[in-house]
Design an enzyme around this catalytic site. Structure first.
Site, PDB file in Angstrom:
ATOM      1  N   LYS A  59     -37.594  31.117-110.280  1.00  0.00           N
ATOM      2  CA  LYS A  59     -37.619  31.246-108.820  1.00  0.00           C
ATOM      3  C   LYS A  59     -37.724  29.876-108.156  1.00  0.00           C
ATOM      4  O   LYS A  59     -36.976  29.564-107.214  1.00  0.00           O
ATOM      5  CB  LYS A  59     -38.794  32.126-108.392  1.00  0.00           C
ATOM      6  CG  LYS A  59     -38.682  33.573-108.825  1.00  0.00           C
ATOM      7  CD  LYS A  59     -39.983  34.309-108.516  1.00  0.00           C
ATOM      8  CE  LYS A  59     -39.998  35.698-109.099  1.00  0.00           C
ATOM      9  NZ  LYS A  59     -41.284  36.376-108.834  1.00  0.00           N
ATOM     10  N   CYS A  75     -43.863  31.708-108.108  1.00  0.00           N
ATOM     11  CA  CYS A  75     -44.974  32.522-108.606  1.00  0.00           C
ATOM     12  C   CYS A  75     -44.447  33.807-109.222  1.00  0.00           C
ATOM     13  O   CYS A  75     -43.416  34.320-108.801  1.00  0.00           O
ATOM     14  CB  CYS A  75     -45.923  32.905-107.466  1.00  0.00           C
ATOM     15  SG  CYS A  75     -46.567  31.532-106.526  1.00  0.00           S
ATOM     16  N   ASP A  76     -45.186  34.317-110.184  1.00  0.00           N
ATOM     17  CA  ASP A  76     -44.888  35.631-110.719  1.00  0.00           C
ATOM     18  C   ASP A  76     -46.153  36.180-111.355  1.00  0.00           C
ATOM     19  O   ASP A  76     -47.028  35.421-111.764  1.00  0.00           O
ATOM     20  CB  ASP A  76     -43.766  35.596-111.753  1.00  0.00           C
ATOM     21  CG  ASP A  76     -43.215  36.985-112.020  1.00  0.00           C
ATOM     22  OD1 ASP A  76     -42.500  37.506-111.144  1.00  0.00           O
ATOM     23  OD2 ASP A  76     -43.538  37.565-113.072  1.00  0.00           O
ATOM     24  N   GLN A  77     -46.240  37.486-111.409  1.00  0.00           N
ATOM     25  CA  GLN A  77     -47.372  38.136-112.059  1.00  0.00           C
ATOM     26  C   GLN A  77     -46.854  39.249-112.949  1.00  0.00           C
ATOM     27  O   GLN A  77     -45.996  40.030-112.536  1.00  0.00           O
ATOM     28  CB  GLN A  77     -48.341  38.710-111.026  1.00  0.00           C
ATOM     29  CG  GLN A  77     -49.595  39.317-111.653  1.00  0.00           C
ATOM     30  CD  GLN A  77     -50.544  39.869-110.609  1.00  0.00           C
ATOM     31  OE1 GLN A  77     -50.185  40.784-109.879  1.00  0.00           O
ATOM     32  NE2 GLN A  77     -51.741  39.314-110.537  1.00  0.00           N
ATOM     33  N   ALA A 112     -48.666  33.485-112.801  1.00  0.00           N
ATOM     34  CA  ALA A 112     -48.084  32.173-113.064  1.00  0.00           C
ATOM     35  C   ALA A 112     -47.717  31.473-111.768  1.00  0.00           C
ATOM     36  O   ALA A 112     -47.294  32.106-110.800  1.00  0.00           O
ATOM     37  CB  ALA A 112     -46.831  32.319-113.931  1.00  0.00           C
TER      38      ALA A 112
END
Length: 199
Positions: A59, A75-77, A112
């Protein structure tokens, strides 16, 4: 002095967290097919933590290509229960299945964050939180979902601990900001190190 941070996301919640922390933030949603990137990673046994890092980096890198010179945050989860990775439920039946599967068990939230400038990764971090749900009666799950409505579809676990979702839990281990999707304290420390914010 605060450098503008480009958030490679359309998440109003992450943007609000950053603004509330005093950052100058502009949201530019990334054009990334997350499921297409994720599938081969999971098939090859990449950990849920690393999946979150890869997606966050993808991203940030995609938006960085469109915003030369800018400091971009991706960001990612991911939510993992053993080897199973969960995604945001598509509908209320999916939310019900999520909560039934998580009931009485401990799952992991992997949040993250990756900073990129001009396509170069400057920093990457994943925060991990352990979330133990209490045993949930199916009738209670139905009543809970009726109460929270579509909010259950906005998160990977079908709950928001900052609201009624806190009642689902027996024990939580980890940083609040990591749980809600952004390892904010390590991010702020790195932004200070980079000179992007005062400190």
């Amino acid at each position: 002095m605060t450098e503008k941070i480009i958030l490679a996301s359309g998440s109003p919640f992450r943007k609000a967290m950053l603004i509330n922390a005093g950052l100058d933030v502009e949201a530019v949603p990334a054009d990334v097919d997350e499921r297409a990137l994720e599938a081969p990673l999971q098939d090859s046994g990449v950990s849920p933590e690393d999946v979150a890092l890869v997606l966050a980096e993808a991203k940030a890198t995609e938006v960085s290509e469109r915003r030369p010179g800018a400091l971009v945050l991706g960001c990612d989860q991911t939510l993992s229960l053993g080897d199973e990775v969960f995604h945001k439920p598509a509908d209320m039946e999916g939310a019900r299945r999520h909560l039934l599967a998580l009931s009485g068990r401990t799952h992991q939230l992997n949040s993250a964050a990756v900073l990129v400038r001009d396509g170069k990764v400057l920093w990457r971090h994943v925060g991990i939180a352990g979330m133990t749900m209490r045993m949930l009666d199916p009738g209670f799950i139905g009543r809970h979902l009726a109460l929270v409505g579509a909010k259950a579809l906005a998160s990977v676990g079908a709950y928001q601990i900052e609201g009624e979702g806190i009642q689902l839990f027996e024990k939580i281990e980890g940083d609040y900001f990591t749980i809600v999707g952004l390892p904010l304290l390590p991010l702020l420390a790195e932004l200070r190190t980079l000179g992007a914010i005062d400190g």
